[in-house]
Design a protein around this motif. Sequence first.
Motif, PDB file in Angstrom:
ATOM      1  N   UNK A  59     -57.132 -15.626  47.361  1.00 42.76           N
ATOM      2  CA  UNK A  59     -58.246 -14.975  48.043  1.00 42.76           C
ATOM      3  C   UNK A  59     -58.140 -15.207  49.533  1.00 42.76           C
ATOM      4  N   UNK A  60     -58.585 -14.256  50.314  1.00 43.92           N
ATOM      5  CA  UNK A  60     -58.599 -14.406  51.766  1.00 43.92           C
ATOM      6  C   UNK A  60     -59.416 -15.641  52.132  1.00 43.92           C
ATOM      7  N   UNK A  61     -58.827 -16.509  52.923  1.00 44.71           N
ATOM      8  CA  UNK A  61     -59.488 -17.752  53.292  1.00 44.71           C
ATOM      9  C   UNK A  61     -58.932 -18.968  52.579  1.00 44.71           C
ATOM     10  N   UNK A  92     -62.623  -5.514  59.459  1.00 42.34           N
ATOM     11  CA  UNK A  92     -62.058  -5.711  60.793  1.00 42.34           C
ATOM     12  C   UNK A  92     -60.712  -6.403  60.711  1.00 42.34           C
ATOM     13  N   UNK A  93     -60.170  -6.717  61.885  1.00 43.30           N
ATOM     14  CA  UNK A  93     -58.858  -7.369  61.969  1.00 43.30           C
ATOM     15  C   UNK A  93     -58.951  -8.828  61.540  1.00 43.30           C
ATOM     16  N   UNK A  94     -57.819  -9.369  61.103  1.00 42.68           N
ATOM     17  CA  UNK A  94     -57.751 -10.781  60.690  1.00 42.68           C
ATOM     18  C   UNK A  94     -56.431 -11.366  61.183  1.00 42.68           C
ATOM     19  N   UNK A 117     -49.877 -13.774  63.305  1.00 44.25           N
ATOM     20  CA  UNK A 117     -49.970 -12.330  63.508  1.00 44.25           C
ATOM     21  C   UNK A 117     -51.372 -11.836  63.177  1.00 44.25           C
ATOM     22  N   UNK A 118     -51.762 -10.828  63.896  1.00 41.86           N
ATOM     23  CA  UNK A 118     -53.067 -10.204  63.634  1.00 41.86           C
ATOM     24  C   UNK A 118     -52.851  -8.943  62.809  1.00 41.86           C
ATOM     25  N   UNK A 119     -53.565  -8.844  61.704  1.00 47.77           N
ATOM     26  CA  UNK A 119     -53.502  -7.674  60.830  1.00 47.77           C
ATOM     27  C   UNK A 119     -54.637  -6.732  61.179  1.00 47.77           C
ATOM     28  N   UNK A 157     -55.457 -17.486  56.533  1.00 46.03           N
ATOM     29  CA  UNK A 157     -56.052 -16.662  57.582  1.00 46.03           C
ATOM     30  C   UNK A 157     -56.876 -17.593  58.465  1.00 46.03           C
ATOM     31  N   UNK A 158     -56.703 -17.486  59.777  1.00 45.93           N
ATOM     32  CA  UNK A 158     -57.379 -18.399  60.704  1.00 45.93           C
ATOM     33  C   UNK A 158     -58.519 -17.728  61.447  1.00 45.93           C
ATOM     34  N   UNK A 159     -58.615 -16.406  61.340  1.00 49.31           N
ATOM     35  CA  UNK A 159     -59.697 -15.704  62.032  1.00 49.31           C
ATOM     36  C   UNK A 159     -59.880 -14.341  61.371  1.00 49.31           C
TER      37      UNK A 159
END
Length: 244
Positions: A59-61, A92-94, A117-119, A157-159
Motif C-alpha cells: 500500500x502507498x505509505x 496529486x503527485x507523490x 523521483x516525483x510521480x 513514498x516520502x511525500x
Amino acid sequence: MRFRRALTAGLLAATALFSGAGAATAGTTGKDGDPTEAGTGFRTATAVKQDQKATADASTGDYLYWQFPAGAGQRPTARATVRLPEANARHGAATWRLDVFDGLRRRQACAEGEPTRKAGPQDSTITLTCTLRVVRPYAERWSDDPLPGAYYLRLTVVDGPDQDMGLPVHAEVEATAEDAGGKYAEGGELGAPLHAGAVSEPEGGWTGGWWSDRWLWTVGGAVLGALLAIGGYTLTRHPHRFSR
C-alpha cells in the motif's frame, strides 16, 4: 596487522549491537523461486540474490525492505520500479525514494542514479536507481566506505496527498553488481563480512575472486622489463654489432 584485527573485531561487535538476535525472513517465493513479498523493517528484510528480481504488493505509505549481498571490488546497483495506483484514484503527485543501507544500517550515498523521483498524476510507473561506490575489502574506523556484506534496500513514498495513503501499489526490485577492475584492488581485507544477514555469499565471494585485470598489467610489465633487460645486455655485451 594488529590494527586490522582490531578493526574487524570492532565492526563485528557493532554489527551484533545493531542487528539484535532476530534474523531476516526470506519471504514468500513464486513458482520461479523469486521472492514475492518484502519485509517491513531491517530485521525482516527479504533476502534476494544478485540479478534476482523480487516483487511485492503493498500500500502507498508502506516501508518495503529487501537485502542483497555485495563483495569486495564490486560496484552494486539497485533498481526499483513501482506500478502506481490508477490515475483517477490519486489526488496529486507523490515523491518516492529508494534508500540503500549497509549492514550497520548506515545510509550509503549513491554515486550514480536517481534514487528519488516525483510521480505525476498521469504516471503509471516510476523507476528509481542507485549505484553505490565500489565495495572495499577494508576501511578505516572513521570511514563509511562500502564494505563486503549484506546491503538493505528501503522503498517508500516520502511525500504525497494524505488521501492517497493506503492505495495499492506493486513494486519490483533488482540488485546487480559489476566488477570494478584491478585498480580498486587493495592489500588488506576484513576477516569476515561486515554483516551477512540472511543473504547468500556472492558468486565471487565476500573478498572477491583471485583474478583481476591488475594481473594483465603485472604480467605485461614483467615481460616488458625482461625484454628491456635482454636488449640492454645485448647492447653492452656486443656493441660492435650495432656500430656496424
